[in-house]
Design a protein around this motif. Sequence first.
Motif: not given
Lengths: 126, 109
Positions: B34, B36, B38, B40, B44-46, B48, B51-52, B89, B93, B98, B100, B102
Amino acid sequence: QVRLQESGPGLVKPSETLSLTCAVSGFSISSGYYWGWIRQPPGKGLEWIGNIYHSGNTYYNPSLKSRVTISVDTSKSQFSLKLSSVTAADTAVYFCARRKYYDILTGYYTYFFDYWGQGTLVTVSS
Amino acid sequence: QSALTQPASVSGSPGQSITISCTGTSSDVGGYNYVSWYQQHPGKAPKLMIYDVSGRPSGVSNRFSGSKSGNTASLTISGLQPEDEADYYCSSYTSSSTLFGSGTKVTVL
């Protein structure tokens, strides 16, 4: 189109409670996803705060658990964050996001944030 | 809980390939598929990207790929382009929680 929008005070005094709301549109908040809060102090990395399911089931970051409450209001299609006893260290951009946990097509569990709000800056200062 | 370890910065020239590592433990990266990633951009927002471990969302360029070996996950960007310059980033899981990474600043020279 899934949209998330954070709202709340941009300035909170030390020792008070930070309160934010995330409005969800374009998708049913009750449709089998978790909903989460993540924050990012200025110039720093992302920190997960917690997740909530539409049933009210919650998971919190152990380091924040004693101060955090996340709740959901399905009738208003929104979920909220409360962080108590804030200090300057809680100054950050706060993001809300949708968290997928199950893939119906594959039948497997999964774990990622696929839609994010734009973020809102909350400053803790007197 | 400590953040997952990423290099602070990685750079490359347009067209080159770069790889960003994300090191955790057997309780997070090594224990679950799990992971993922991101992207950024400033202010702005991160977004995706993976994933997985190696799944790629619809709309994300196939120049982005992910993998994992033991407790270390990796994001590879091939055919580096100017618009790839951003912070990246990883996330994993771990027992109902969760983590993240660094964060890694990618610079396109």
